[in-house]
Design an enzyme around this catalytic site. Structure first.
Site, mmCIF file in Angstrom:
data_model
loop_
_atom_site.group_PDB
_atom_site.id
_atom_site.type_symbol
_atom_site.label_atom_id
_atom_site.label_comp_id
_atom_site.label_asym_id
_atom_site.label_seq_id
_atom_site.Cartn_x
_atom_site.Cartn_y
_atom_site.Cartn_z
ATOM 1 N N ARG A 60 0.860 -1.177 0.000
ATOM 2 C CA ARG A 60 0.000 0.000 0.000
ATOM 3 C C ARG A 60 0.900 1.232 0.000
ATOM 4 N NH1 ARG A 60 -1.160 -2.127 5.521
ATOM 5 N NH2 ARG A 60 0.405 -1.187 6.870
ATOM 6 N N ASP A 62 0.505 5.616 0.540
ATOM 7 C CA ASP A 62 -0.439 6.621 1.007
ATOM 8 C C ASP A 62 -0.597 7.764 0.012
ATOM 9 O OD1 ASP A 62 -0.904 5.259 3.380
ATOM 10 O OD2 ASP A 62 0.777 6.228 4.400
ATOM 11 N N ARG A 208 8.531 7.502 6.826
ATOM 12 C CA ARG A 208 8.300 8.928 7.105
ATOM 13 C C ARG A 208 8.615 9.280 8.555
ATOM 14 N NH1 ARG A 208 2.352 9.630 4.913
ATOM 15 N NH2 ARG A 208 2.611 11.687 5.897
#
Length: 275
Positions: A60, A62, A208
């Site tokens: 996945r 974002d 991140r």
């Protein structure tokens, strides 16, 4: 809409590598009332083969995150050769997504679960004046960054650790938070600073948060040797903030030698096509 009409009764498993600009997308996975990469890929694939197949994404991503290499596998009875599939997909994909390569893979291959790891790159534009052409494609950070200090700190991510401190906890993350980081580095090319990290898997927002923690070290708010202690704490509040998504790129998906159409491994085949 015209489908390529060659159909075979034999089921084939196909791996497709794409790249995309994530600026306009709400990540990979299909969502209600939001445009995603998966939705656009599925629409293009249907226009090519006329089948609504179950596609498997390698991970996945974002909203706002980009990919130099994202991998997708799906099974079909359609006999379109992989090299024709790439060209056909690019006829229907939006300009922000490009199919790069494709090949047949073994029946049990799965784009996500067959992956041995992934590599991400986070870009930081380290200059006093922002560059409007990098808006949405790199984090603008105008304070000085010592890439050598940050590179040394980044090396403390390497190894098999519980990365609970570097994960945004929500319903997507349950179970085992241990991952093996194989490589981590911070380098500079002019005003661009790159954080590159490879691991056998990543938690939600892990890269991140790593970047946000390194920036706290750069600011003097965390000591340069603080990362082992933060890892040991297993507490999200001990790490730095989550860096914005626009600097993050999925750079590479790593597989074993499972490509059936050339006798090469998937990684060998995909990257040989870049030459």
């Amino acid at each position: 809409m015209q489908h390529i009409s060659t159909i075979s009764s034999k089921m084939k498993n196909i791996l497709v590598s794409i790249s995309y600009d994530g600026s306009a997308f709400h990540g990979w996975q299909i969502q209600k009332n939001a445009v995603t990469v998966q939705e656009e890929f599925q629409k293009a694939l249907y226009k090519v083969i006329g089948e609504r197949v179950d596609i498997k994404g390698s991970s996945r991503t974002d909203s706002g995150v980009h990919a130099y290499e994202y991998c997708i596998s799906f099974k079909t009875t359609h006999s379109i050769p992989p090299e024709r599939l790439v060209a056909a997909l690019n006829t229907y994909l939006p300009k922000t997504i490009a199919a790069k390569k494709a090949c047949y893979v073994s029946e049990d291959f799965h784009a996500r679960y067959s992956s041995l790891g992934k590599e991400y790159v986070y870009k930081i534009y380290n200059a006093k004046i922002r560059d409007p052409f990098l808006e949405g494609y790199a984090l603008h950070y105008w304070y000085p960054l010592d890439e050598k200090v940050l590179d040394k700190a980044a090396k403390d991510f390497i190894g098999y650790h519980d990365f609970t401190s570097f994960c945004t906890l929500d319903s997507r993350e349950i179970g085992d938070f241990r991952r093996t980081v194989r490589n981590a580095s911070v380098t500079r090319d002019g005003d661009m600073v790159y954080f590159t990290v490879e691991a056998d898997g990543f938690l939600y927002n892990m890269v991140r948060i790593m970047v946000g923690t390194l920036l706290r070290i750069a600011q003097g708010k965390f000591p340069p040797d603080s990362i082992p202690e933060i890892i040991q704490a297993k507490d999200r509040h001990k790490a730095g903030p989550t860096a914005p998504p626009e600097g993050l790129y999925l750079n590479q998906v790593i597989y074993e030698a499972v490509c059936d159409c050339t006798g090469q491994g998937v990684a060998e085949y995909l990257h040989s096509q870049d030459a």
